[in-house]
Design a protein around this motif. Structure first.
Motif, PDB file in Angstrom:
ATOM      1  N   SER A  71      -4.160  -2.266  -9.106  1.00  0.00           N
ATOM      2  CA  SER A  71      -3.970  -1.151  -8.175  1.00  0.00           C
ATOM      3  C   SER A  71      -5.274  -0.789  -7.469  1.00  0.00           C
ATOM      4  N   ASP A  72      -6.272  -1.632  -7.611  1.00  0.00           N
ATOM      5  CA  ASP A  72      -7.578  -1.387  -6.989  1.00  0.00           C
ATOM      6  C   ASP A  72      -7.582  -1.948  -5.576  1.00  0.00           C
ATOM      7  N   ILE A  73      -6.766  -1.352  -4.691  1.00  0.00           N
ATOM      8  CA  ILE A  73      -6.621  -1.912  -3.350  1.00  0.00           C
ATOM      9  C   ILE A  73      -6.875  -0.893  -2.240  1.00  0.00           C
ATOM     10  N   LEU A  74      -7.240   0.337  -2.617  1.00  0.00           N
ATOM     11  CA  LEU A  74      -7.543   1.360  -1.622  1.00  0.00           C
ATOM     12  C   LEU A  74      -9.021   1.702  -1.643  1.00  0.00           C
ATOM     13  N   ALA A  75      -9.540   2.048  -0.473  1.00  0.00           N
ATOM     14  CA  ALA A  75     -10.968   2.354  -0.372  1.00  0.00           C
ATOM     15  C   ALA A  75     -11.324   3.625  -1.124  1.00  0.00           C
ATOM     16  N   GLU A  76     -10.378   4.577  -1.197  1.00  0.00           N
ATOM     17  CA  GLU A  76     -10.623   5.821  -1.930  1.00  0.00           C
ATOM     18  C   GLU A  76      -9.305   6.354  -2.473  1.00  0.00           C
ATOM     19  N   SER A  77      -9.372   7.036  -3.597  1.00  0.00           N
ATOM     20  CA  SER A  77      -8.180   7.560  -4.237  1.00  0.00           C
ATOM     21  C   SER A  77      -7.527   8.621  -3.354  1.00  0.00           C
ATOM     22  N   GLY A  78      -6.203   8.549  -3.244  1.00  0.00           N
ATOM     23  CA  GLY A  78      -5.466   9.552  -2.506  1.00  0.00           C
ATOM     24  C   GLY A  78      -5.348   9.301  -1.022  1.00  0.00           C
ATOM     25  N   GLY A  79      -5.986   8.241  -0.499  1.00  0.00           N
ATOM     26  CA  GLY A  79      -5.897   7.932   0.921  1.00  0.00           C
ATOM     27  C   GLY A  79      -5.087   6.675   1.157  1.00  0.00           C
ATOM     28  N   TRP A  80      -5.162   6.169   2.390  1.00  0.00           N
ATOM     29  CA  TRP A  80      -4.425   4.948   2.729  1.00  0.00           C
ATOM     30  C   TRP A  80      -5.333   3.869   3.300  1.00  0.00           C
ATOM     31  N   PRO A  83      -7.379   0.772   3.372  1.00  0.00           N
ATOM     32  CA  PRO A  83      -7.364  -0.362   2.454  1.00  0.00           C
ATOM     33  C   PRO A  83      -8.758  -0.800   2.041  1.00  0.00           C
ATOM     34  N   ASN A  84      -8.874  -1.273   0.822  1.00  0.00           N
ATOM     35  CA  ASN A  84     -10.079  -1.958   0.354  1.00  0.00           C
ATOM     36  C   ASN A  84      -9.881  -3.427   0.715  1.00  0.00           C
ATOM     37  N   VAL A  85     -10.317  -3.797   1.899  1.00  0.00           N
ATOM     38  CA  VAL A  85     -10.004  -5.114   2.452  1.00  0.00           C
ATOM     39  C   VAL A  85     -10.555  -6.232   1.576  1.00  0.00           C
ATOM     40  N   GLU A  86     -11.748  -6.052   1.059  1.00  0.00           N
ATOM     41  CA  GLU A  86     -12.346  -7.095   0.221  1.00  0.00           C
ATOM     42  C   GLU A  86     -11.516  -7.330  -1.038  1.00  0.00           C
ATOM     43  N   ALA A  87     -11.081  -6.240  -1.681  1.00  0.00           N
ATOM     44  CA  ALA A  87     -10.271  -6.373  -2.897  1.00  0.00           C
ATOM     45  C   ALA A  87      -8.913  -6.990  -2.591  1.00  0.00           C
ATOM     46  N   ILE A  88      -8.333  -6.619  -1.450  1.00  0.00           N
ATOM     47  CA  ILE A  88      -7.028  -7.170  -1.074  1.00  0.00           C
ATOM     48  C   ILE A  88      -7.146  -8.649  -0.734  1.00  0.00           C
ATOM     49  N   ALA A  89      -8.169  -9.007   0.020  1.00  0.00           N
ATOM     50  CA  ALA A  89      -8.356 -10.420   0.390  1.00  0.00           C
ATOM     51  C   ALA A  89      -8.564 -11.289  -0.843  1.00  0.00           C
ATOM     52  N   ALA A  90      -9.206 -10.736  -1.861  1.00  0.00           N
ATOM     53  CA  ALA A  90      -9.457 -11.493  -3.095  1.00  0.00           C
ATOM     54  C   ALA A  90      -8.171 -11.839  -3.828  1.00  0.00           C
ATOM     55  N   LEU A  91      -7.082 -11.133  -3.517  1.00  0.00           N
ATOM     56  CA  LEU A  91      -5.790 -11.415  -4.141  1.00  0.00           C
ATOM     57  C   LEU A  91      -5.040 -12.531  -3.420  1.00  0.00           C
ATOM     58  N   HIS A  92      -5.587 -13.012  -2.296  1.00  0.00           N
ATOM     59  CA  HIS A  92      -5.000 -14.092  -1.502  1.00  0.00           C
ATOM     60  C   HIS A  92      -3.533 -13.812  -1.156  1.00  0.00           C
ATOM     61  N   PRO A  93      -3.259 -12.659  -0.542  1.00  0.00           N
ATOM     62  CA  PRO A  93      -1.858 -12.314  -0.255  1.00  0.00           C
ATOM     63  C   PRO A  93      -1.287 -13.130   0.905  1.00  0.00           C
ATOM     64  N   ASP A  94       0.004 -13.419   0.808  1.00  0.00           N
ATOM     65  CA  ASP A  94       0.726 -14.001   1.941  1.00  0.00           C
ATOM     66  C   ASP A  94       1.151 -12.917   2.917  1.00  0.00           C
ATOM     67  N   LEU A  95       1.222 -11.666   2.423  1.00  0.00           N
ATOM     68  CA  LEU A  95       1.653 -10.547   3.252  1.00  0.00           C
ATOM     69  C   LEU A  95       1.124  -9.251   2.658  1.00  0.00           C
ATOM     70  N   VAL A  96       0.705  -8.339   3.533  1.00  0.00           N
ATOM     71  CA  VAL A  96       0.319  -6.990   3.119  1.00  0.00           C
ATOM     72  C   VAL A  96       1.270  -6.014   3.800  1.00  0.00           C
ATOM     73  N   ILE A  97       1.844  -5.097   3.028  1.00  0.00           N
ATOM     74  CA  ILE A  97       2.704  -4.045   3.577  1.00  0.00           C
ATOM     75  C   ILE A  97       1.897  -2.750   3.606  1.00  0.00           C
ATOM     76  N   GLN A  98       1.827  -2.144   4.799  1.00  0.00           N
ATOM     77  CA  GLN A  98       1.042  -0.930   4.999  1.00  0.00           C
ATOM     78  C   GLN A  98       1.899   0.098   5.730  1.00  0.00           C
ATOM     79  N   TRP A  99       1.461   1.366   5.682  1.00  0.00           N
ATOM     80  CA  TRP A  99       2.126   2.412   6.446  1.00  0.00           C
ATOM     81  C   TRP A  99       1.940   2.170   7.937  1.00  0.00           C
ATOM     82  N   LEU A 102       0.797  -1.221   0.000  1.00  0.00           N
ATOM     83  CA  LEU A 102       0.000   0.000   0.000  1.00  0.00           C
ATOM     84  C   LEU A 102       0.836   1.280   0.000  1.00  0.00           C
ATOM     85  N   PRO A 103       1.969   1.376   0.714  1.00  0.00           N
ATOM     86  CA  PRO A 103       2.786   2.596   0.630  1.00  0.00           C
ATOM     87  C   PRO A 103       3.374   2.768  -0.765  1.00  0.00           C
TER      88      PRO A 103
END
Length: 372
Positions: free
Chosen positions: A102-111, A113-129, A56-57
């Motif tokens: 890049s559709d992983i944020l709830a709104e443009s310009g913020g931080w 996360p769009n949790v549903e979109a991120i979970a759908a990618l089945h990540p092993d790790l999420v990096i956030q601020w 996300l950063p």
């Protein structure tokens, strides 16, 4: 005999498929757990090295790719990262990154996360601020996603935090030897700068103003920004000291500061030198009259943000701020640096593109960066 050939071949293929599946399962089961510490001091243990990472950063995607030497671990990045990829060399070196969502944020310009979109990618790790509020982290953890935190990238932070962000990426990707090489590179450039100033003794420190935005509004970076770190590192003084990280300013305020050098951010892709030269007030600045306005370069990442490419920024600005004192061969440094960072051989045209010779070529002191 030919009647038996089909079943025999089928049986052999079935056995091969079974063996492959068994090997893959065995490989997965034998993967060693990985434990690392994020930049906030949190210890994270994963069952295996992460092969699907969402970042996300802004600087995280390019940092992970630079340390890893490939882009195939990144399955999601924010839209700012993707714009940087498209506008710089990362998209050239790793064209497959164009397909990363890049559709992983709830709104443009913020931080957030769009949790549903991120979970759908089945990540092993999420990096956030980190240290920007738990509200942008808790939703990810509440969804059961493993999260590692970066701190102080982009416009805020320190050199120490920039190194820590790189260290975390190296631990995640198993590239600590490369991390040590990158740290040695940073230390070497810092030592050369320090030696130059020690030999010179007293120097005049040019007033340098970094504008994070210059087109729709004027935003200057202050003494708590990473830009302040490299301005002071190269023997300059920040013309906007007192603003904190950054702040919106007026043309009249900049006229009062009257900087010797103005840097326009690479992140604001559509703001060129005309933002200063075509303005009735800003064109009266000493920096404008002396043609010391520069668009910051962009390589694998934006040079005026804290990143794994920061030594390029230091050498570039040192040559411009103190042309009688420093003579870094930046074109050769780019060839060597991109070989280390990305195992990529730059062409002369690509070096011109990174340094923005088309934009900056006629500015004072910029001829030193042209091909010999």
């Amino acid at each position: 005999m030919w009647l038996l050939k089909g079943p025999i071949v089928t049986l052999k293929l079935t056995c091969v498929a079974s063996l492959l599946a068994t090997a893959l399962l065995s490989s997965s089961l034998s993967a060693e757990p990985i434990t690392f510490t994020d930049v906030t001091g949190q210890t994270i243990t994963l069952p295996a090295p992460p092969m699907r990472i969402v970042t996300l950063p802004n600087p995280a995607a390019s940092t992970v790719i630079a340390l890893d030497g490939k882009a195939d671990r990144i399955v999601g990045m924010n839209e700012g990262s993707k714009r940087a990829f498209a506008g710089g060399m990362m998209g050239v070196m790793f064209p497959e990154a164009a397909g990363i969502t890049s559709d992983i944020l709830a709104e443009s310009g913020g931080w957030m996360p769009n949790v549903e979109a991120i979970a759908a990618l089945h990540p092993d790790l999420v990096i956030q601020w980190g240290q920007r509020g738990d509200d942008i982290v808790a939703p990810l953890r509440n969804a059961g996603l493993p999260v590692a935190l970066m701190v102080g990238g982009g416009n805020s932070g320190t050199e120490e935090l920039a190194r820590e962000n790189m260290r975390m990426a190296a631990e995640i990707t198993g590239q600590m030897e490369k991390f040590d090489q990158l740290i040695a590179w940073r230390d070497r450039v810092m030592d050369e700068l320090a030696a130059g100033f020690e030999q010179a003794g007293e120097i005049d420190k040019p007033r340098i103003l970094h504008l994070r935005s210059a087109k729709t509004k004027l935003t200057a970076t202050g003494e708590r920004s990473y830009q302040n770190v490299f301005i002071e590192l190269v023997g300059g003084q920040n013309g906007a000291a007192g603003l904190g990280v950054d702040g919106t300013v007026s043309a009249e305020q900049i006229l009062e500061w009257n900087p010797d050098i103005i840097l326009l951010s690479a992140a604001e892709g559509d703001a060129g030198l005309e933002a200063i030269y075509d303005d009735s007030l800003l064109s009266k600045l000493d920096a404008a009259k002396n043609r010391r306005v520069y668009k910051t370069p962009q390589g694998g990442y934006i040079w005026d943000s804290a990143s794994h490419e920061s030594p390029f920024t230091w050498m570039w600005l040192a040559n411009l701020a103190h042309p009688d004192l420093f003579h870094f061969d930046l074109r050769q440094e780019l060839r060597d640096g991109f070989g280390l960072l990305y195992a990529y051989d730059l062409s002369e045209d690509q070096i011109d593109r990174i340094l923005r010779l088309d934009v900056n070529g006629k500015q004072q002191g910029y001829q030193v960066f042209a091909a010999k």
